[in-house]
Design an enzyme around this catalytic site. Structure first.
Site, PDB file in Angstrom:
ATOM      1  CB  SER A  63       5.294 -15.222  30.393  1.00 59.79           C
ATOM      2  OG  SER A  63       5.376 -16.171  29.359  1.00 59.79           O
ATOM      3  CB  SER A 157       2.978 -13.066  27.713  1.00 63.71           C
ATOM      4  OG  SER A 157       2.838 -13.416  29.075  1.00 63.71           O
ATOM      5  CE  LYS A 158       1.859 -22.474  29.114  1.00 63.71           C
ATOM      6  NZ  LYS A 158       1.068 -22.801  27.917  1.00 63.71           N
ATOM      7  CB  ALA A 159      -0.750 -13.833  29.738  1.00 59.59           C
ATOM      8  CE1 TYR A 163      -3.105 -21.671  26.953  1.00 59.43           C
ATOM      9  CE2 TYR A 163      -2.228 -19.563  27.708  1.00 59.43           C
ATOM     10  CZ  TYR A 163      -2.042 -20.793  27.112  1.00 59.43           C
ATOM     11  OH  TYR A 163      -0.789 -21.160  26.671  1.00 59.43           O
TER      12      TYR A 163
END
Length: 290
Positions: A63, A157-159, A163
């Site tokens: 990420s 990407s777990k950005a 969210y």
């Protein structure tokens, strides 16, 4: 999810040092706060062990690389830090949040020159949804917000910035009397909930959306493997909302959600059926043996 009061007595790992919760603070001039340049992982501790810890550390690095952030700690260093922090806190069952962000040395769209920081926190946390909801299923409301196309946002990407639409979606759903949101993608296909992957059952077969514009969750991958090992046929495909509404069963998967049945979407109700229960049982057994 409200943090428990006990979190204030936990230890935090911050840039190579273990500190108290109270000693960890950031200045308001911070690139991640103003521009969302932060990546993170959510992990669970079962019986004193972090579930798929290495896979989470590897994804954190992936990420960060997608966001052009060079982490100052290797995967091996992050793994060692998580284990030390778990030992220092003495938790048997807990939630772990490992994250990296850009600091406040620069202020502007460009992040050139900003430092990259890494922290790990954890706290005791039994379940994301109350136990009774695992029996009848949670309710979802279709959100007006949609998952963006992969050429418009760093969707793999777990950005943190990605969210915000999940926050908007879930808050509106809760306001309207639901537990969470159902999110479609930019094409109108079913994507996931506000923060968990989705599976549907039709005629005994399991289906799940292709993760081409949202994360291929680690729990999602685990459930696919469990389904195959338990003789449940599974297919990854694009799913239209009308098709989803014709499903026999629906459930969500994620580090926080684990395996959570869905009992209602908008005005359509669903049963917590045999396949969902088999997957839940297999997942719970796996957590006991890790």
């Amino acid at each position: 999810m409200l943090l428990p009061e006990s979190v204030h007595t936990t230890k935090v790992w911050l840039n190579g040092e273990v500190k108290s919760w109270a000693d960890c603070s950031l200045h308001i001039i911070n690139h991640s706060l103003h521009y969302g340049s932060c990546v993170f992982e959510g992990e669970r501790v079962y019986n004193g062990k972090i579930f798929k810890s290495l896979e989470h550390a590897e994804r954190l690095h992936k990420s960060a690389n997608i966001l052009n952030m060079q982490l100052p700690f290797s995967i091996e260093q992050i793994e060692a830090a998580k284990l030390k922090l778990l030992d220092d806190n003495g938790f048997d069952n807990a939630y772990v949040r490992c994250f990296a962000w850009r600091g406040g040395e620069v202020m502007g769209i460009s992040a050139q020159g900003a430092s990259v920081n890494v922290a790990i926190t954890m706290w005791e946390w039994p379940s994301y949804f109350p136990a009774e909801l695992k029996e009848k299923g949670i309710s979802l409301k279709t959100s007006k917000w949609r998952k963006p196309a992969p050429d418009t946002a760093p969707t793999q990407s777990k950005a943190a910035g990605l969210y915000m639409i999940g926050t908007l979606s879930k808050d509106q759903s809760v306001k309207d009397g639901y537990h969470d949101a159902l999110m479609l993608d930019y094409r109108g296909y079913v994507a996931e909930s506000s923060g968990a992957n989705l599976f549907m059952v039709k005629d005994g077969k399991l289906f799940t959306p292709i993760p081409d514009c949202f994360l291929n969750g680690i729990t999602r991958q685990t459930v696919i493997e469990l389904a195959k090992n338990n003789g449940i046929e599974i297919e990854e495909k694009h799913i239209l909302p009308d098709e989803l509404m014709q499903a026999d069963e629906i459930f969500l998967t994620g580090t926080a959600a684990e395996v959570t049945p869905v009992g209602k979407i908008d005005n359509t109700e669903f049963q917590v059926g045999e396949v969902t229960c088999r997957i839940m049982e297999a997942y719970n057994k796996l957590m006991v043996t890790i």
